[in-house]
Structure formats: C-alpha cells, structure tokens
Design an enzyme around this catalytic site. Structure first.
Site, mmCIF file in Angstrom:
data_model
loop_
_atom_site.group_PDB
_atom_site.id
_atom_site.type_symbol
_atom_site.label_atom_id
_atom_site.label_comp_id
_atom_site.label_asym_id
_atom_site.label_seq_id
_atom_site.Cartn_x
_atom_site.Cartn_y
_atom_site.Cartn_z
ATOM 1 N N HIS A 76 5.736 1.532 -13.901
ATOM 2 C CA HIS A 76 5.653 1.489 -12.376
ATOM 3 C C HIS A 76 6.533 2.167 -11.502
ATOM 4 O O HIS A 76 7.932 2.045 -11.862
ATOM 5 C CB HIS A 76 5.167 0.183 -11.720
ATOM 6 C CG HIS A 76 3.827 -0.308 -12.311
ATOM 7 N ND1 HIS A 76 3.457 -1.607 -12.036
ATOM 8 C CD2 HIS A 76 2.972 0.269 -12.675
ATOM 9 C CE1 HIS A 76 1.997 -1.547 -12.458
ATOM 10 N NE2 HIS A 76 1.816 -0.558 -12.894
ATOM 11 N N ASP A 78 8.605 1.401 -9.054
ATOM 12 C CA ASP A 78 9.709 0.685 -8.592
ATOM 13 C C ASP A 78 10.641 0.605 -9.987
ATOM 14 O O ASP A 78 11.834 -0.226 -9.653
ATOM 15 C CB ASP A 78 9.505 -0.470 -7.861
ATOM 16 C CG ASP A 78 8.433 -1.331 -8.623
ATOM 17 O OD1 ASP A 78 7.286 -0.959 -9.312
ATOM 18 O OD2 ASP A 78 8.465 -2.586 -8.348
HETATM 19 ZN ZN ZN Z 1 7.942 -4.235 -9.841
#
Ligand code: ZN
Length: 278
Positions: A76, A78
């Site tokens: 993902h 982040d």
């Molecule tokens: Zn995360």
C-alpha cells in the site's frame, strides 16, 4: 513512550529501532512506522512513502552498506514507495510476498512466503503470511525478542481497515487474527502507532470489535433492506466522522456483508442491494 517525532530514530530494544515517516493522517496515525532490525546487518521493514528526508533518516541511522534487506509487509502507498530510493542508496535486496504487487510499482527481488526466514548476524526474522487487510500481507516475527511486526494487521490507536475493493477480506482477516492470538508474543510492533505491550489483549479486542460489528450489521439488514450508507449512519449515530472515515466505515460494512453472505447469514440479493448505488 519512545519518540514518535518523524525522522527521529528511537531504540525500542537492543535489536530494533523505529523511524516514523512524516505522513500523519486519519489512516496512518502519527505516520508510517519504519523499523530497522539488527545492527551489523540491518533489515528495514516498510520504508514508507517516497520521502527523501525519511529515507535519509533511515540511511543515517545505519551505515548504508549495512542495510541488507528491505522487507515489505504489503505494498500500500503508505508502506512501500520509499523502497526504490532506499535501494538506490544502499543496494539492499527487496523481499515481499509477490513479484507482481497490485499496488504501486515496487518490484521485489525475491518472493518470500510463510515459514521463510531472514537470518542476520544478530537476529532471525520468520515470515508469516497474514492476509485480510491485503491478500499479500506479511508479518515478521523476531525470534530473539518474540516481537511481531504486524504491518496493518494490528495497529495502535485505531482499528485496521478491511477494504474489499482493494483486496481486503473480512473472513480471512478474522482467521488471521485468530491465528495471531495463539502465538506466544512479547510485543507487537505495528505499522502505525506505538508498540503494543499486551499482544493478546489487543488482538482479542480487535476480534471482539469485528464480531460486534458483524452482529450490528446483520441486525440492521434483517430489519429490512438497507444501504451501506444507512448502515454506517446507524452504526455511528451522531458521531461526527470526517468524510474519509465515513468512506472507510462503508468499506468495513461492505466487507462484513460479504462475510455474512459467505456464511449464509444474508442472501446475495440483500447484500448486493446494500452496496449497489442508491
Ligand atoms: Zn498502513
């Protein structure tokens, strides 16, 4: 509590350091946690977003040639995009669950799966495949300290998001939690927030929360046809959630409906009409 200021390395134990990335927010808490495991040979768990200052802080905390591996809990945005910049500086080998992640453009050098181990001079990290938040999600178990790096499977200060439109699966997620709760762990080192000192209590709380939500969602759809939006409104009552979190609450309801349907507790028609556009 060890420092959670972005860019400042903090020692969590003799083998583990943490640097928080400067990406705080409703889904990331204080920011994404990057962990450095080992001293002579370092494994970096989740380089975080592609932020030059953050990657410099990771490199500054070790000598660059000591950074041997980048381990990704999942890809993902982040957690993984900083990988490229870090690898360019260090030549580290990138390990993840799949060579073709659905998110982002990080191409791992080597695929790792359940039971694999990464052996540094001072440590051993065991790989656990822990799908649910994402199908390719991994946790890493540091044998010497019985610490589990949980990525986004268990967090501090909030619940994990299970978004079916991004590969999240509530039934699988709950099986993963059931599995993790049986492990003998001393601490959890989550992808966001501070270290969790009582692993089993936290995992039990996560499971209880999911089971309660499932019951609530079932009750609401049994009353009559209901849209995801209406279910979210009923669940949160007059709590004033920011828009982003209302959206995320909708994903959770969607995920619970899919599980209820798979369990035969609601019909496909009921479930589909709940998440079809109003
Ligand atoms: Zn995360």
């Amino acid at each position: 509590m060890p420092d959670m200021t972005p860019g400042v390395p903090s020692a969590l134990s003799p083998l583990v350091r943490r640097i928080v990335a400067p990406n705080p927010g409703p889904f990331t808490g204080p920011g994404t946690n990057t962990y450095l495991v080992g001293i002579d040979e370092v494994a970096v768990i989740d380089p975080g977003p592609d932020d030059a200052g953050h990657i410099d802080a990771i490199i500054g905390a070790s000598m660059r040639e000591r950074v041997r591996w980048v381990l990704l809990t999942h890809t993902h945005p982040d957690h993984a995009p900083g990988t490229k910049r870090l690898v360019k500086e260090t030549g580290a080998e990138v390990l993840a669950f799949t060579k073709k992640p659905k998110d982002g453009d990080v191409i791992p050098d080597r695929v790792i799966n359940e039971g694999a181990t990464i052996e540094g001079t001072e440590f051993g990290l065991e790989v656990l495949h822990t799908p649910g938040h994402a199908p390719d999600h991994l946790c890493f178990f540091l044998e010497e300290e019985r610490v589990l790096f949980t990525g986004d499977t268990v967090l501090d200060g909030m619940y994990s998001v299970v978004n079916p439109t991004r590969g999240g699966d509530m039934a699988v997620y709950m099986q993963t939690l059931e599995r993790l709760r049986k492990l003998r762990l001393s601490r959890l080192a989550p992808g966001h927030g501070d270290v969790i000192e009582e692993p089993r209590a936290r995992i039990d709380d996560y499971l209880a929360h999911r089971k309660q939500r499932e019951k609530q969602v079932l009750k609401l759809v049994q009353k009559g046809p209901a849209k995801v939006k209406e279910i979210v409104a009923a669940l949160y009552g007059d709590v004033d959630l920011p828009d982003q979190l209302v959206e995320a609450a909708g994903w959770q309801v969607h995920a619970h409906l899919l599980k209820l349907k798979a369990d035969g507790k609601v019909t496909g028609t009921t479930a589909r009409s709940a998440w079809s556009a109003a």
